[in-house]
Design an enzyme around this catalytic site. Sequence first.
Site, PDB file in Angstrom:
ATOM      1  N   SER A 186     -26.885   7.522  37.431  1.00 30.70           N
ATOM      2  CA  SER A 186     -28.080   7.462  36.591  1.00 30.70           C
ATOM      3  C   SER A 186     -29.329   6.934  37.279  1.00 30.70           C
ATOM      4  CB  SER A 186     -27.793   6.632  35.349  1.00 30.70           C
ATOM      5  OG  SER A 186     -27.509   5.308  35.708  1.00 30.70           O
ATOM      6  N   HIS A 214     -24.640  11.695  32.291  1.00 32.63           N
ATOM      7  CA  HIS A 214     -25.966  12.223  32.663  1.00 32.63           C
ATOM      8  C   HIS A 214     -25.908  13.689  33.058  1.00 32.63           C
ATOM      9  CE1 HIS A 214     -28.084   8.435  32.265  1.00 32.63           C
ATOM     10  NE2 HIS A 214     -26.966   7.877  32.717  1.00 32.63           N
ATOM     11  N   THR A 242     -21.468  11.436  26.661  1.00 32.57           N
ATOM     12  CA  THR A 242     -22.216  10.826  25.560  1.00 32.57           C
ATOM     13  C   THR A 242     -22.820  11.919  24.685  1.00 32.57           C
ATOM     14  OG1 THR A 242     -24.001   9.293  24.978  1.00 32.57           O
ATOM     15  CG2 THR A 242     -24.402  10.701  26.858  1.00 32.57           C
ATOM     16  N   LYS A 245     -27.591  11.466  24.886  1.00 33.20           N
ATOM     17  CA  LYS A 245     -28.619  11.820  25.872  1.00 33.20           C
ATOM     18  C   LYS A 245     -28.970  13.303  25.693  1.00 33.20           C
ATOM     19  CE  LYS A 245     -27.011   8.019  28.765  1.00 33.20           C
ATOM     20  NZ  LYS A 245     -27.868   6.933  28.292  1.00 33.20           N
ATOM     21  N   THR A 274     -13.191  -0.269  14.593  1.00 39.94           N
ATOM     22  CA  THR A 274     -14.636  -0.167  14.377  1.00 39.94           C
ATOM     23  C   THR A 274     -14.946   1.029  13.480  1.00 39.94           C
ATOM     24  OG1 THR A 274     -16.775  -0.133  15.501  1.00 39.94           O
ATOM     25  CG2 THR A 274     -15.057   1.190  16.492  1.00 39.94           C
ATOM     26  N   THR A 275     -16.016   0.904  12.722  1.00 36.48           N
ATOM     27  CA  THR A 275     -16.396   1.960  11.776  1.00 36.48           C
ATOM     28  C   THR A 275     -16.710   3.267  12.515  1.00 36.48           C
ATOM     29  OG1 THR A 275     -17.284   0.291  10.299  1.00 36.48           O
ATOM     30  CG2 THR A 275     -18.082   2.544   9.963  1.00 36.48           C
ATOM     31  N   THR A 360     -30.434  -3.890  37.071  1.00 39.15           N
ATOM     32  CA  THR A 360     -30.056  -2.489  36.887  1.00 39.15           C
ATOM     33  C   THR A 360     -30.023  -1.771  38.233  1.00 39.15           C
ATOM     34  OG1 THR A 360     -31.179  -2.613  34.761  1.00 39.15           O
ATOM     35  CG2 THR A 360     -30.550  -0.433  35.505  1.00 39.15           C
TER      36      THR A 360
HETATM   37  N1  PMP Z   1     -22.266   5.916  31.430  1.00 35.42           N
HETATM   38  C1  PMP Z   1     -23.412   5.962  32.137  1.00 35.42           C
HETATM   39  C2  PMP Z   1     -23.364   6.423  33.546  1.00 35.42           C
HETATM   40  C3  PMP Z   1     -24.624   5.576  31.542  1.00 35.42           C
HETATM   41  O1  PMP Z   1     -25.760   5.617  32.251  1.00 35.42           O
HETATM   42  C4  PMP Z   1     -24.625   5.153  30.194  1.00 35.42           C
HETATM   43  C5  PMP Z   1     -25.896   4.716  29.450  1.00 35.42           C
HETATM   44  N2  PMP Z   1     -27.059   4.794  30.045  1.00 35.42           N
HETATM   45  C6  PMP Z   1     -23.414   5.124  29.515  1.00 35.42           C
HETATM   46  C7  PMP Z   1     -22.260   5.509  30.151  1.00 35.42           C
HETATM   47  C8  PMP Z   1     -23.368   4.695  28.087  1.00 35.42           C
HETATM   48  O2  PMP Z   1     -23.696   5.755  27.247  1.00 35.42           O
HETATM   49  P1  PMP Z   1     -24.328   5.469  25.796  1.00 35.42           P
HETATM   50  O3  PMP Z   1     -25.794   5.289  26.006  1.00 35.42           O
HETATM   51  O4  PMP Z   1     -23.964   6.665  25.001  1.00 35.42           O
HETATM   52  O5  PMP Z   1     -23.677   4.231  25.306  1.00 35.42           O
END
Ligand code: PMP
Length: 405
Positions: A186, A214, A242, A245, A274-275, A360
């Site tokens: 990312s 991604h 995900t 995104k 979890t819900t 980060t």
């Molecule tokens: N994996 C990677 C490589 C990410 O960059 C991210 C979030 N930026 C996630 C998982 C988590 O995904 P989500 O935003 O759907 O929680």
Amino acid sequence: MNYEKFFNEQLLALKDDGNYREFSELERLRGRFPSAKCYNGPSEVTIWCSNDYLGMGQHPSVLQAMHETLDSTGAGAGGTRNISGTTHAHSILEAELADLHGKENALLFTSGYVSNWAALSTLAAKIPDCVVLTDQLNHASMIEGIRHSRATKIIWKHNDLDDLETKLASLPSSVPKLIAFESVYSMDGDIAPIAEICDLADKYNAMTYLDEVHAVGLYGPRGGGIAEREGLMNRLTVIEGTLGKAFGVMGGYIAASAALCDFVRSFASGFIFTTALPPAVAAGATAAIQHLKASALERSEHQVRVKQVRDALDTIGLPHISNPSHIIPVVVGNPVKCKYISDVLLKEYGIYIQPINYPTVPKGTERLRITPSPLHTADDVERLVSALEDLWMQCDLMRTSVAAQ
Ligand code: PMP
């Protein structure tokens, strides 16, 4: 201990380092992405750092599916998946995801973060003596999942096949092994050598776990990700993605064999306790996936826009990490200047790009992570690049290219 004093001191230290995160309060304007209303800056801004890569969060078919499901079934799922929260919308979405990745089954979670955390922690903890081989730059959600499992963890150098092989070869052949990695990373936007990693997995009898967060929706003939584009989906044990995104909504998932999905469904606390996602969210994600399976238009326009931005940056010599993906990291290399540029872009140019600072990314590589979308116009690109050029001069920053890492 004076708790309040402690909290404030820690926050002050973050601020001194230029690493304190401030939010821009935005309201996305329906049908006008990437424009947004801003509450703590100019009234309207252009977003250049969204992970809604294709603008599917505003797509009419997604909004219609969400409206219809909301109107017919109500707001929430009403429970965990096990206790009354599994709706028809969840089952349809899981079938759609399994089909997208050519797998027997898929399993939904409330986010990509939770899917990585829950699936990796469960697999690594429950498979006796499992050793996890994890790429050095894996996302925090994978790191936390592996850590929580308490399994033995071996970190291999980022995208380094020799290092991975050395580490695999050092383990007894009888030990169960899980190789965890991402397709598109990312922050640098580089791409893993998936085929070669699968070759090593075959050679050393290891499972593979690929985070395509991604890449899903963005690559491959039906938006199945880099593994689909490279014809490798059937070689991977688990593909994780995900819905938040490129699919524009929210949620996460794994796609894998029926037995593996059932195993995680049965043992993962992050799934069980979890819900469930709201059914309208599931319906919106299904609509986005179905649209992007059938339409390659958004993907090709996305790539065109990415190339336009890169070319424009090259023309004025702004340093960006070259990579084969849609992520354009423009390196500032200083947290204070990075934040300053981001602030001025917002306040004076109406351009919103969140600064990406330590932790980060490593110190000294602070950057603006630019994510073009097919909905940005040529005019938007021109305004962005000219603003960056002004600020580069103002901050006396270097104008050299940074090689891919
Ligand atoms: N994996 C990677 C490589 C990410 O960059 C991210 C979030 N930026 C996630 C998982 C988590 O995904 P989500 O935003 O759907 O929680």
